[in-house]
Design an enzyme around this catalytic site. Structure first.
Site, PDB file in Angstrom:
ATOM      1  N   HIS A   1      -4.916   1.491 -12.252  1.00  0.00           N
ATOM      2  CA  HIS A   1      -4.577   0.152 -12.743  1.00  0.00           C
ATOM      3  C   HIS A   1      -3.332   0.161 -13.627  1.00  0.00           C
ATOM      4  O   HIS A   1      -2.455  -0.696 -13.491  1.00  0.00           O
ATOM      5  CB  HIS A   1      -5.748  -0.440 -13.539  1.00  0.00           C
ATOM      6  CG  HIS A   1      -6.887  -0.875 -12.687  1.00  0.00           C
ATOM      7  ND1 HIS A   1      -8.064  -1.369 -13.208  1.00  0.00           N
ATOM      8  CD2 HIS A   1      -7.049  -0.908 -11.333  1.00  0.00           C
ATOM      9  CE1 HIS A   1      -8.893  -1.671 -12.214  1.00  0.00           C
ATOM     10  NE2 HIS A   1      -8.291  -1.400 -11.084  1.00  0.00           N
TER      11      HIS A   1
ATOM     12  N   LYS B   1     -10.696  -5.440 -13.137  1.00  0.00           N
ATOM     13  CA  LYS B   1     -11.404  -4.852 -14.265  1.00  0.00           C
ATOM     14  C   LYS B   1     -11.907  -3.451 -13.863  1.00  0.00           C
ATOM     15  O   LYS B   1     -12.126  -3.194 -12.679  1.00  0.00           O
ATOM     16  CB  LYS B   1     -12.566  -5.758 -14.702  1.00  0.00           C
ATOM     17  CG  LYS B   1     -13.575  -6.083 -13.581  1.00  0.00           C
ATOM     18  CD  LYS B   1     -14.579  -4.983 -13.398  1.00  0.00           C
ATOM     19  CE  LYS B   1     -15.353  -5.120 -12.128  1.00  0.00           C
ATOM     20  NZ  LYS B   1     -16.027  -3.841 -11.769  1.00  0.00           N
TER      21      LYS B   1
ATOM     22  N   SER C   1       0.850  -1.179   0.000  1.00  0.00           N
ATOM     23  CA  SER C   1       0.000   0.000   0.000  1.00  0.00           C
ATOM     24  C   SER C   1       0.891   1.235   0.000  1.00  0.00           C
ATOM     25  O   SER C   1       2.078   1.153   0.326  1.00  0.00           O
ATOM     26  CB  SER C   1      -0.909   0.007   1.234  1.00  0.00           C
ATOM     27  OG  SER C   1      -1.621   1.230   1.334  1.00  0.00           O
ATOM     28  N   ARG C   2       0.325   2.379  -0.353  1.00  0.00           N
ATOM     29  CA  ARG C   2       1.071   3.630  -0.238  1.00  0.00           C
ATOM     30  C   ARG C   2       1.162   4.088   1.213  1.00  0.00           C
ATOM     31  O   ARG C   2       1.856   5.055   1.519  1.00  0.00           O
ATOM     32  CB  ARG C   2       0.417   4.696  -1.117  1.00  0.00           C
ATOM     33  CG  ARG C   2       0.687   4.463  -2.603  1.00  0.00           C
ATOM     34  CD  ARG C   2      -0.072   5.428  -3.476  1.00  0.00           C
ATOM     35  NE  ARG C   2       0.433   5.385  -4.857  1.00  0.00           N
ATOM     36  CZ  ARG C   2      -0.231   5.811  -5.905  1.00  0.00           C
ATOM     37  NH1 ARG C   2      -1.460   6.314  -5.749  1.00  0.00           N
ATOM     38  NH2 ARG C   2       0.290   5.752  -7.119  1.00  0.00           N
TER      39      ARG C   2
END
Length: 325
Positions: A79, A97, A36-37
């Site tokens: 993405h 998606k 994660s950031r």
């Protein structure tokens, strides 16, 4: 390839949690790491879902030598960035998606994967669900004759505030790319790429579609009528009608536990129930491909992922949905 496929999950939102939960259903899967950031978010997710390591950056996750495959669970708009990091690091990549919001970015992802010999697949879990795979087989084998129409709808109960990810244009919000991709994919599975596309939408104040209808026409004369919405919970039904019969899914056509095959007034029920939410099947497909040395899935081929993204792009142009600014 080791006995267990070691997964890293990139991002820590709700869909990442669902994937982590279903991964436990695969005996040859291991949740090795999360990235994660935010170090704090990664550590919380790792503690809750049993990941061995927590990384405070995406780069650290993709560089983890004890990770075989990366599942990308970010909002749509991130993405491309996340997938390119994973692919350039040589990690097998399963990207949520829609692949990207721009066809050119999806094409670059596919080219990067092929050039580097790295596995890449869109996480379109619907295509991997056992009941969906069985429907595709039945239609392909002529169980309903020639397909002449597909109907599908996916609406979720609103209202959602303008601050919601679903309504945030910067994050790829709107009905079409979040839930509309399912009826569009459903139609594509049975009818392919349409020759004519019509669409209508009610747009939000923030510039995303919140209620959309689509009508596809095909060279052979088949049609598809599809809807998606952020305003109300629709029936979420799916129907494929052919010259000799039809297949009906009464609820949640995109991850059904069964369906009905009708020939006239005669009904045949198919029960393909499963545990969990169904995300394990897309992970299982990744495992199969990696063990067979494949860099692309025949079940979820990159060419069809990009075809559907082009179709969504065409619909966006018709209804005035623009993510470019």
């Amino acid at each position: 390839m080791s006995d267990r496929i070691r997964w890293g999950i990139l991002s820590t939102g709700a869909i990442a949690a669902t994937f982590a939960g279903d991964l436990r259903l695969l005996p040859d899967a291991e949740l090795a790491a999360v990235g994660s950031r935010s170090t704090e978010a990664a550590e919380r997710f790792a503690a809750e879902h049993g990941a061995a390591r927590a990384h405070g950056s995406w780069q650290a996750l993709v560089e983890d030598p004890d990770v075989d495959a990366i599942y990308i669970a970010t909002p749509h708009s991130a993405h491309y960035e996340a997938a390119m990091l994973a692919l350039r690091a040589g990690k097998a990549t399963l990207c949520e998606k829609p692949f990207t919001l721009a066809v050119s970015e999806a094409e670059e992802m596919a080219e990067t994967a092929r050039a580097g010999g790295v596995f890449l697949m869109e996480a379109m879990w619907m295509r991997c669900i056992p009941a969906i795979r069985r429907m595709v087989e039945l239609v392909r084998d002529g169980a309903i004759g020639e397909p002449v129409s597909v109907h599908a709808d996916f609406g979720i109960q609103g209202p959602f505030p303008e601050t919601s990810r679903l309504r945030d244009r910067r994050l790829g919000g709107g009905a079409l790319y979040d839930v509309g991709i399912y009826p569009v994919t459903f139609a594509h599975l049975f009818l392919g790429v349409p020759s004519t596309v019509q669409a209508w939408a009610r747009m939000s104040a923030g510039g995303v579609d919140e209620n959309t209808g689509m009508l596809f026409g095909y060279d052979g004369g088949a049609v598809a009528a599809l809807t998606c919405s952020l305003l109300g919970d629709s029936a979420r039904r799916g129907t494929i009608t052919g010259t000799l019969g039809r297949i009906e899914v009464r609820r949640d056509f995109f991850h059904p536990h069964g369906f009905t095959l009708w020939r006239g007034e005669e009904a045949e029920e198919f029960d393909l129930a499963y545990e969990g939410r169904g995300y394990q099947f897309e992970a299982e497909e990744v495992h199969r491909c990696l063990r067979e040395g494949l860099i692309e899935s025949q079940l979820v081929p990159l060419s069809e992922t990009i075809d559907i993204l082009r179709l969504l792009n065409d619909i966006s142009g018709i209804i005035g949905l623009d993510y470019s600014s």
